[in-house]
Design an enzyme around this catalytic site. Structure first.
Site, short mmCIF file in Angstrom:
data_model
loop_
_atom_site.label_atom_id
_atom_site.label_comp_id
_atom_site.label_asym_id
_atom_site.label_seq_id
_atom_site.Cartn_x
_atom_site.Cartn_y
_atom_site.Cartn_z
N HIS A 64 1.32 -1.19 -0.43
CA HIS A 64 -0.27 0.02 -0.02
C HIS A 64 0.63 1.67 -0.19
CE1 HIS A 64 -4.25 -1.95 1.67
NE2 HIS A 64 -4.04 -2.40 0.08
N ASP A 66 1.14 4.34 1.04
CA ASP A 66 1.42 4.99 2.66
C ASP A 66 2.69 4.02 3.89
OD1 ASP A 66 -0.75 2.75 3.28
OD2 ASP A 66 -0.74 3.97 5.07
N HIS A 67 2.59 3.17 2.54
CA HIS A 67 4.09 1.88 3.17
C HIS A 67 5.44 1.96 2.37
CE1 HIS A 67 2.01 0.58 6.93
NE2 HIS A 67 1.06 0.44 5.91
N HIS A 139 -4.22 -8.91 5.85
CA HIS A 139 -4.36 -7.98 5.32
C HIS A 139 -5.26 -7.88 4.68
CE1 HIS A 139 -4.43 -3.65 5.48
NE2 HIS A 139 -3.09 -3.01 4.86
#
Length: 200
Positions: A64, A66-67, A139
């Site tokens: 993702h 944001d990582h 996840h």
């Protein structure tokens, strides 16, 4: 080891919190490890004493943005800072192809080698300073957690205990000094029993 939070926001940054990034600092020296690299992580690093020369490895938990969206910029900055040492990247499959495509499209050349390790099949990675174990997490996309165990530096043989237990000098002492358990006269000798460490 110390932890330095570079970003704790989820999904998008806020005025007070950047997206995911965590620095794990070795107990001695300037070595450190980056866990996740959301957008602007390299900017967050400017507010710390850490350098991209001391970075030993990057671990990405999942793909993702944001990582991981901060990776291309951080790596390019490391190159512009004249980093030469190879850099290990432990991440889900796909990160390598994405980074190579990004660098090819932007004609970015790095003066150091990137060594990719797919989290899906790695299990464990180690340096003289730390051991990193990989564990699958739950996840929406493949996701991995990393546990860091610090190596105990400069072990010294506890000669008094070896002599007290009548362990003969020679190859057995060498095996124990290198961290191996050994068999002697029907007994299992644990290396840790015969080593002294400067710290826990």
């Amino acid at each position: 080891m110390d932890l330095l939070f570079l970003g704790t926001s989820s999904g998008i940054p806020t005025r007070a919190r950047n997206v995911s990034g965590l620095a794990l600092l070795e107990d001695s020296g300037k070595g450190w490890y980056l866990i996740d690299c959301g957008e602007a992580t390299q900017h967050q690093l400017l507010c710390t004493p850490l350098t991209l020369h001391g970075l030993r490895a990057i671990c990405i938990t999942h793909v993702h943005g944001d990582h991981c969206y901060g990776l291309p910029g951080l790596l390019a900055s490391a190159g512009m800072a004249r980093r030469q040492e190879p850099l290990d990247i432990i991440a889900p499959e796909g990160i390598e192809d994405w980074l190579r495509a990004t660098f090819a499209m932007s004609r970015t050349g790095l003066p150091f080698e990137l060594r990719f390790h797919a989290a899906e099949s790695l299990g464990q990675w180690r340096t003289p300073q730390v051991r990193v174990k990989v564990a699958a997490l739950s996840h929406r996309v493949p996701s991995y957690g990393y546990s860091f165990t610090e190596a105990r530096p400069d072990p010294k043989l506890a000669i008094d205990r070896l002599e007290r237990d009548n362990i003969p000098r020679g190859p057995l002492w060498g095996q124990l000094a290198r961290g191996f358990d050994v068999e002697h006269e029907g007994r299992r000798l644990r290396s840790e029993t015969y080593l002294d460490f400067g710290r826990r």
